[in-house]
Design an enzyme around this catalytic site. Structure first.
Site, PDB file in Angstrom:
ATOM      1  N   VAL A 200      -7.236  -4.194  -1.525  1.00 46.37           N
ATOM      2  CA  VAL A 200      -8.030  -4.557  -0.430  1.00 46.37           C
ATOM      3  C   VAL A 200      -8.774  -3.461   0.227  1.00 46.37           C
ATOM      4  CG1 VAL A 200      -6.535  -6.586   0.431  1.00 46.37           C
ATOM      5  CG2 VAL A 200      -6.195  -4.595   1.571  1.00 46.37           C
ATOM      6  N   LYS A 201      -8.541  -2.296  -0.065  1.00 48.73           N
ATOM      7  CA  LYS A 201      -9.277  -0.965   0.610  1.00 48.73           C
ATOM      8  C   LYS A 201     -10.628  -0.853  -0.094  1.00 48.73           C
ATOM      9  CE  LYS A 201      -5.554  -0.653   3.051  1.00 48.73           C
ATOM     10  NZ  LYS A 201      -4.081  -0.097   2.704  1.00 48.73           N
ATOM     11  N   HIS A 202     -11.318   0.133   0.314  1.00 51.89           N
ATOM     12  CA  HIS A 202     -12.571   0.499  -0.006  1.00 51.89           C
ATOM     13  C   HIS A 202     -12.703   0.660  -1.295  1.00 51.89           C
ATOM     14  CE1 HIS A 202     -12.337   1.168   4.373  1.00 51.89           C
ATOM     15  NE2 HIS A 202     -13.632   0.902   4.445  1.00 51.89           N
TER      16      HIS A 202
END
Ligand SMILES: *Cc1c(COP(=O)(O)O)cnc(C)c1O
Length: 405
Positions: A200-202
Site C-alpha cells: 500500500v506504500k508509494h
C-alpha cells in the site's frame, strides 16, 4: 451529485451502490518492466544478498539525498534496526505518537525500552513538539515522529529538542516517501529515516524497508544488525576469497532479497510520476469535497509538500457527532473501501494489559480517532475511481449530516 448517477437511496439501506466492486483504500501498481526485472534476477546467480541490493540502496539514497541507504526485510525490521543503532536499550525511553501503526512503538518494546506517547498537533496530526518537550527526560534516547498520511512532522524542532538531550531522531517516513520538508527531501533531514515497501506504500517490494542516514556509524551498525551481527556479508567474502568472519554483536536475519531489490529498483523509476499522481488525486478531492458540510479535509502546511500515502478526512463533530462509524459502514456499502488510521496505539489490548488503562493520555489523538476516515488513495486510481469516491461521499453525507444538501 449528477442527477443521472445511481439512486440516492443508500446501499446500506438496500439502494444501489455507487460501485459494485470494492475500491480498496490502497493498492500496488506493477508494470511489465517490474515483472521482467524480477524474472531476470530469478535467472541469475544471486537471488538474495547479490548485486541488486547495492544497486537499489545506492539509487534510493540518491533519490532522497542521503549518504547511505540500508535495506531491510520490512519497514518494521528497518525501524528495529534504527532503534538499535540509536542505542535504545533496557530502561531507556522513546517518545512517539499514538496516531500510527503499532510497529512504530512495538520496536521500542523489542529493546525492553519504554514508549512514551505524546499528543499530536490538531492540524497535521503529527507529533507535537511542545508535548514532546514535556516528556523529555535524561532517560529519553530517541524521538520517533511519524510523517502522518505523508505530511512531514516538525523535524527541525525534534532535531533541536533531541540535541538538548543527546537523543536521536528516527523519523518514521513509511507514509512519506517523495515528500518535501522546508525544501529538503524526506530521508535527508533526520538522523535516521525509515521507509516501508509494503504494497500500500508509494513503492513496493512485497515486504521490505529502508533506513537512510548521513551518519557512517549508523549505516555500519544497520548493515551488521540485519545480518546476524556479522560485519562482512557472504558476497564480500566470496569476492575476497575469505571463509573467516566474525559475529561481533547480536543481530537478526532482516535481509531483503535480490528479487525484492530488483522490484524496488524498477519501481523507483516511476516514483516521481506516482507521487505526482497522488498529489493530483489529493487536489481533485480538495476541489470536489472542499465545501462539503460536515467534512474536514487533511491540512497541508506551506513549508511542506505531502506525498499522500493516505487521504484521511475527519467527520466534523458539529454536524455528525458520533456518526463516524455509520458513515464508514455506509461508504463500504457503496463499494468504497474506506479505512481508519489509526486506533491510538496505547488503546490496543496488549498495551492496555502491559501498561494499564490510559484512556485520556493524548486527548487530541483520541478525539481525532473518533472522526477519521481514510478515503482511497493510491497512484493507480483512475479519474473514474476518484469520481466514484466523491459521489459516494456526497451521497452518504447528505443522509447523515444535518444541514447538508
Ligand atoms: C507500514 C508502516 C510501518 C511498517 O512497515 P512494514 O513494512 O509493514 O513492516 C511502520 N510505520 C508506519 C507508520 C507504517 O505505515
Amino acid at each position: 451529485m449528477n442527477a443521472l448517477s445511481s439512486s440516492t437511496e443508500l446501499a446500506l439501506f438496500g439502494g444501489e451502490p455507487v460501485r459494485t466492486t470494492l475500491l480498496p483504500y490502497g493498492h500496488q501498481s506493477l508494470t511489465e518492466d517490474d515483472i521482467q526485472a524480477v524474472l531476470d534476477v530469478l535467472r541469475s546467480d544471486w537471488i538474495t544478498t547479490g548485486p541488486k541490493i547495492d544497486e537499489f540502496e545506492e539509487a534510493f539514497a540518491s533519490y532522497v539525498g542521503a549518504k547511505h541507504a540500508v535495506s531491510f526485510s520490512s519497514g518494521t525490521a528497518a525501524l528495529h534496526g534504527a532503534v538499535v543503532a540509536a542505542g535504545v536499550d533496557q530502561g531507556h525511553e522513546v517518545i512517539t505518537t499514538p496516531l500510527t501503526f503499532c510497529a512504530t512503538a512495538n520496536v521500542v518494546l523489542y529493546q525492553q525500552a519504554i514508549p512514551r506517547f505524546a499528543d499530536v498537533t490538531p492540524d497535521t496530526l503529527t507529533l507535537d513538539p511542545s508535548e514532546v518537550n514535556r516528556h523529555l527526560s535524561s532517560r529519553t534516547k530517541a524521538i520517533i515522529p511519524v510523517d502522518y498520511a505523508g505530511h512531514p512532522a516538525d523535524l527541525e524542532e525534534f532535531l533541536s529538542l533531541a540535541e538538548r538531550q543527546g537523543a536521536v531522531v528516527i523519523e518514521d517516513a513509511a507514509h512519506a516517501l517523495g515528500a518535501c520538508y522546508r525544501g529538503r527531501s524526506v530521508g535527508s533531514v533526520s538522523h535516521m529515516t525509515v521507509f516501508s515497501f509494503h504494497p500500500v506504500k508509494h513503492l513496493t517490494t512485497g515486504e521490505g524497508g529502508m533506513v537512510t542516514t548521513d551518519i557512517d556509524a549508523y549505516a555500519r551498525q544497520l548493515r551488521s544488525f540485519r545480518n546476524h551481527g556479522i560485519d562482512l556479508d557472504g558476497r564480500a567474502r566470496q569476492r575476497t576469497g575469505q571463509w573467516y568472519y566474525e559475529m561481533t554483536s547480536l543481530g537478526y536475519n532482516y535481509r531483503l532479497t535480490d528479487m525484492a531489490c530488483a522490484l524496488g529498483l524498477s519501481q523507483l523509476s516511476l516514483l516521481t510520476r506516482n507521487v505526482q499522481r497522488r498529489r493530483e488525486i489529493a487536489q481533485c478531492y480538495k476541489d470536489k469535497l472542499g465545501s462539503a458540510t460536515g467534512l474536514c479535509l487533511p491540512f497541508s502546511r506551506s513549508d511542506s509538500e505531502s506525498s499522500w500515502h493516505l487521504y484521511p478526512v475527519r467527520i466534523d463533530q458539529k454536524y455528525a457527532n458520533g456518526k463516524r462509524d455509520e458513515i464508514f459502514r455506509a461508504l463500504r456499502a457503496e463499494g468504497i473501501g474506506v479505512n481508519v488510521h489509526y486506533i491510538p496505539v496505547y488503546l490496543h489490548p496488549y498495551y492496555r494489559t502491559r501498561f494499564g488503562e490510559r484512556a485520556g493520555l493524548c486527548p487530541i489523538a483520541e478525539k481525532v480517532y473518533t472522526e477519521l476516515i481514510s478515503l482511497p488513495m493510491f497512484h493507480g486510481m483512475t479519474d473514474q475511481d476518484v469520481n466514484d469516491v466523491v459521489e459516494a461521499v456526497d451521497k452518504v453525507l447528505s443522509h447523515f449530516v444535518a444541514g447538508a444538501c
